[in-house]
Enzyme design. Structure first.
Site, PDB file in Angstrom:
ATOM      1  N   LYS A  97       0.840  -1.201   0.000  1.00 30.13           N
ATOM      2  CA  LYS A  97       0.000   0.000   0.000  1.00 30.13           C
ATOM      3  C   LYS A  97       0.873   1.248   0.000  1.00 30.13           C
ATOM      4  O   LYS A  97       0.690   2.155  -0.829  1.00 30.13           O
ATOM      5  CB  LYS A  97      -0.924   0.016   1.219  1.00 30.13           C
ATOM      6  N   ASP A 111      -6.332   0.903   0.699  1.00 27.58           N
ATOM      7  CA  ASP A 111      -6.454   1.233   2.122  1.00 27.58           C
ATOM      8  C   ASP A 111      -7.836   0.785   2.597  1.00 27.58           C
ATOM      9  O   ASP A 111      -8.577   0.115   1.869  1.00 27.58           O
ATOM     10  CB  ASP A 111      -6.200   2.718   2.372  1.00 27.58           C
TER      11      ASP A 111
END
Length: 261
Positions: free
Chosen positions: A157, A175
């Site tokens: 991420k 996320d």
């Protein structure tokens, strides 16, 4: 995920689109027998509307360099971008290079990072990050996914945030908002972030990945909230199988729409 001074592509700040014309269905649409081709078409229709709804979508962490963005993204875990942006001006001024992070006094850095929560663990990650960058990359942040994910405190991420926003390399940032929304939209049922990244990436052209991430995150923060989404003020309600999870009355839903200061 408002860049600070050195953003080469400053973001326009148009008047926020609070309540665009919304076609509300009577009940949630059902896509049980949806083919892969139909899913692609529906997903892209929804994204097209989000493009118009959030013309100012962007990374909401302040930064001017890849190093600043990498550190800010690490600090954003378990806290808000707003909180991180209050801390980073002092942090970036005090530690402008990877070498500075590597040589930082732990107690001094902990004091700066304390408002972000989990500050001891974050301090440890940033100290190790600085040392790793100095030892392995001459103090520079690498621009490849396979190298970024090996750095302390840096998962896929974080790596995709840095690649997409500091290096212009398309990437999908899974996320909590992004994952919640793609499951609500019926684009996937997967929970694993890596599988979500690849499955959603297959629905869209690679060039759209970074901005798709920003627009979904904007939508998740402003309308499609975790506990009470503003379904009655949602511009993509007519294609959403989760319509009705939150209030469908337009006036009640409008009160749930959040606009950052």
């Amino acid at each position: 995920m408002t860049q600070r001074v050195a953003d080469p592509n400053p973001h326009p700040v148009p008047a926020p689109v609070l309540h665009p014309p919304v076609k509300l269905p009577r009940k949630a649409p059902v896509y049980v027998d949806e083919t892969p081709t139909q899913l692609v078409r529906r997903a892209r229709k929804m994204h097209k509307v989000l493009v118009d709804t959030y013309p100012d979508a962007h990374c909401e962490l302040d930064f001017t360099t890849p190093l600043e963005l990498l550190v800010a993204t690490i600090l954003s875990a378990q806290t808000t971008d707003v909180t991180v942006n209050k801390v980073t001006p002092t942090l970036f001024s005090r530690y402008p290079t990877a070498q500075a992070y590597a040589e930082a006094d732990r107690e001094e850095m902990e004091a700066i990072l304390k408002p972000t929560g989990f500050f001891r663990a974050k301090t440890n990650s940033v100290l190790k990050l600085g040392q790793a960058l100095v030892d392995e990359y001459d103090g520079e942040v690498p621009g490849k996914l396979e190298e970024l994910v090996k750095l302390p405190g840096t998962g896929r991420k974080t790596a995709n945030v840095v690649l997409g926003n500091a290096f212009g390399v398309p990437g999908i940032t899974v996320d909590t908002h992004f994952g919640r929304l793609v499951r609500r939209f019926g684009w996937t049922t997967e929970e694993d972030p890596v599988k979500v990244e690849h499955l959603i990436g297959a629905l869209f052209p690679k060039k759209d990945w970074t901005m798709l991430s920003h627009r979904l995150i904007f939508h998740g923060r402003r309308r499609c909230h975790a506990k009470k989404p503003a379904c009655g003020a949602c511009p993509i309600a007519q294609w959403c199988p989760s319509y009705g999870t939150g209030p469908t009355d337009p006036e009640l839903a409008a009160k749930l729409v959040k606009v950052p200061a």
